[in-house]
Design a protein around this motif. Structure first.
Motif, mmCIF file in Angstrom:
data_model
loop_
_atom_site.group_PDB
_atom_site.id
_atom_site.type_symbol
_atom_site.label_atom_id
_atom_site.label_comp_id
_atom_site.label_asym_id
_atom_site.label_seq_id
_atom_site.Cartn_x
_atom_site.Cartn_y
_atom_site.Cartn_z
ATOM 1 N N TRP A 341 0.850 -1.186 0.000
ATOM 2 C CA TRP A 341 0.000 0.000 0.000
ATOM 3 C C TRP A 341 0.889 1.242 0.000
ATOM 4 O O TRP A 341 1.831 1.332 0.767
ATOM 5 N N ARG A 342 0.554 2.174 -0.857
ATOM 6 C CA ARG A 342 1.302 3.436 -0.923
ATOM 7 C C ARG A 342 0.444 4.550 -0.333
ATOM 8 O O ARG A 342 -0.706 4.745 -0.739
ATOM 9 N N LEU A 353 5.542 3.548 1.811
ATOM 10 C CA LEU A 353 5.111 2.276 1.244
ATOM 11 C C LEU A 353 5.025 1.260 2.371
ATOM 12 O O LEU A 353 5.987 1.075 3.130
ATOM 13 N N LEU A 354 3.879 0.617 2.511
ATOM 14 C CA LEU A 354 3.683 -0.393 3.542
ATOM 15 C C LEU A 354 3.572 -1.775 2.905
ATOM 16 O O LEU A 354 2.810 -1.960 1.956
ATOM 17 N N GLY A 355 4.317 -2.733 3.421
ATOM 18 C CA GLY A 355 4.270 -4.108 2.931
ATOM 19 C C GLY A 355 3.646 -5.021 3.958
ATOM 20 O O GLY A 355 4.146 -5.119 5.093
ATOM 21 N N ALA A 391 -8.296 0.964 6.546
ATOM 22 C CA ALA A 391 -7.602 2.058 7.224
ATOM 23 C C ALA A 391 -6.251 2.342 6.563
ATOM 24 O O ALA A 391 -5.875 3.500 6.349
ATOM 25 N N VAL A 392 -5.528 1.264 6.227
ATOM 26 C CA VAL A 392 -4.209 1.438 5.609
ATOM 27 C C VAL A 392 -4.327 2.155 4.276
ATOM 28 O O VAL A 392 -3.489 2.992 3.921
ATOM 29 N N SER A 393 -5.355 1.835 3.512
ATOM 30 C CA SER A 393 -5.506 2.418 2.180
ATOM 31 C C SER A 393 -6.126 3.813 2.204
ATOM 32 O O SER A 393 -6.206 4.465 1.164
ATOM 33 N N PRO A 398 -4.537 8.730 9.947
ATOM 34 C CA PRO A 398 -3.169 8.877 10.465
ATOM 35 C C PRO A 398 -2.588 7.540 10.898
ATOM 36 O O PRO A 398 -3.313 6.670 11.415
ATOM 37 N N LEU A 399 -1.287 7.382 10.702
ATOM 38 C CA LEU A 399 -0.636 6.147 11.127
ATOM 39 C C LEU A 399 -0.753 5.948 12.635
ATOM 40 O O LEU A 399 -0.800 4.815 13.117
#
Length: 412
Positions: A341-342, A353-355, A391-393, A398-399
């Protein structure tokens, strides 16, 4: 009174000495290094120091008077040639033995050399020490063109610095993408575009067959043709300096094998920094990592443990790279990633970028000019909790809110 010898006076050796002194104020600590200078920071060698924006004194991790104040004996320009574990001694090149009760090996790594009968190694520079950086800087000062062999972190930082110095740069990468061992394809492509925008020619799948001096230039022969340059630098990885450990009968498997606290199988011998293959509880596996983090944090754990106050190093691997005006930070690993996810950053050129793995847990992350997010990402990854894809996308989420949800899920 404990007699401690630390072999290797780089950052890892220094951090081990600092931690040992804190753990045992009365220990007699001797730090032995084969370079002729005090411990210094290596990351600026490919950047500010190479570009002559920093002098050597700015690289020093501790000023010389600090060693006297800390009661740590510093022996520079002294190579250790032999470890006698039975006698509890290390032997210096000059033949002088040093007795130890506890020994810490922080011998680091050395650059790999290009392989081939037609490669004149006298024509090819490598970057590891301050002296290497000074030699490359002197060549680039009078060069119009540079060939960098290798598209890893060191090669790309060299390319960036050379472009800042007005030198034309060609990067020859043997693999199919840049930084292929440490970042996902999306980041490799982005880095390639970054260098392209700065005028660097990047070629992939390149095999070097010959490097020779030809008149006043260097001739690089490859499977993709011939390249002429005023300077050639190879950045094709490093080899851990395990020879002392091997000769002493310690367990070595692409690094000196140690536990999470830096212990070897010999109760009196420890190892610190990137020369180690250490057990990482957070990953539940043994790894050898080449980064500032390992030289700084894992070495501190090893030094404290050697001095009688055990510490565990269990941080997720993390490193950074500065190329041009861009900061890149990489956390964890993308080897087990099944979805990426970017998330956009605060500026047009920044992003994260989250993997996620098959269980939708965060296992890797890359921050591009968004370093402030890294501390939150480390904490999210440490929870090992699955993330909510919605939520991630959502770029508006906020993180920190995602972290709170993960922590709540991880709390029994």
């Amino acid at each position: 009174m404990t007699e401690m010898i630390i072999v290797g006076a780089g950052l890892a050796g220094l951090r081990a000495a600092e931690a040992a002194r804190k753990a045992d104020p009365l220990a007699r600590i001797t730090l032995v290094g084969d370079e002729p200078m005090a411990p210094y920071s290596r990351p600026p060698l490919s950047k500010a120091f190479l570009q002559d924006r920093w002098d050597f004194d700015r690289l020093l991790v501790r000023p010389m008077p600090w060693f006297d104040a800390a009661n740590i004996a510093l022996l520079t320009g002294r190579a250790v040639t032999h470890i006698d574990r039975e006698a509890g001694q290390v032997v210096l090149q000059q033949g002088r033995p040093l007795a130890y009760d506890k020994l810490v090996l922080a011998t680091g790594s050395r650059p790999r050399r290009l392989v081939g009968p037609d490669i004149d190694h006298g024509c090819v520079q490598v970057l590891r020490t301050a002296q290497d950086a000074q030699a490359i800087r002197a060549e680039l000062a009078r060069a119009a063109s540079l060939v960098v062999v290798g598209g890893g972190v060191i090669g790309l930082e060299l390319a960036s610095s050379a472009r800042a110095m007005g030198v034309q740069v060609t990067v020859l990468e043997a693999g199919a993408r840049l930084m292929g061992r440490s970042v996902p394809m999306e980041i490799s492509d982005w880095i390639g575009q970054l260098h392209g925008r700065h005028g660097v020619d990047v070629l992939y799948g390149i095999q070097i067959t010959s490097i020779q001096r030809c008149d006043n230039a260097l001739r690089v022969v490859t499977n993709a043709g011939v390249f002429m340059a005023d300077c050639v630098v190879a950045g094709v990885g490093v080899t851990p300096n395990t020879e002392l450990a091997t000769a002493a009968g310690l367990r070595v498997e692409d690094g000196i094998v140690v536990d999470e606290s830096g212990r070897t199988e010999d109760a009196n011998v420890f190892a610190a920094g990137e020369v180690t293959r250490h057990f990482n509880p957070a990953l539940n596996e043994c790894v050898r990592v080449e980064s500032w983090q390992i030289a700084d944090r894992q070495a501190a754990a090893a030094g404290s443990t050697a001095a009688g106050k055990p510490l565990v190093f269990d941080e997720i691997p993390w490193f950074w790279s500065d190329q041009y005006q861009t900061n890149l930070q990489v956390l964890g690993s993308f080897q087990r990633v099944t979805q990426v996810w970017r998330r956009p950053g605060a500026s047009a050129n920044s992003f994260t970028l989250l993997g996620l793995d098959g269980g939708e847990r965060l296992v890797g992350a890359v921050c591009v000019d968004s370093g402030r997010e890294m501390s939150v990402l480390k904490r999210i990854l440490a929870t090992r909790s699955p993330l909510d894809s919605a939520a991630v996308s959502d770029p508006a989420m906020p993180l920190r809110d995602i972290l709170a949800a993960c922590q709540a899920m991880a709390t029994p």
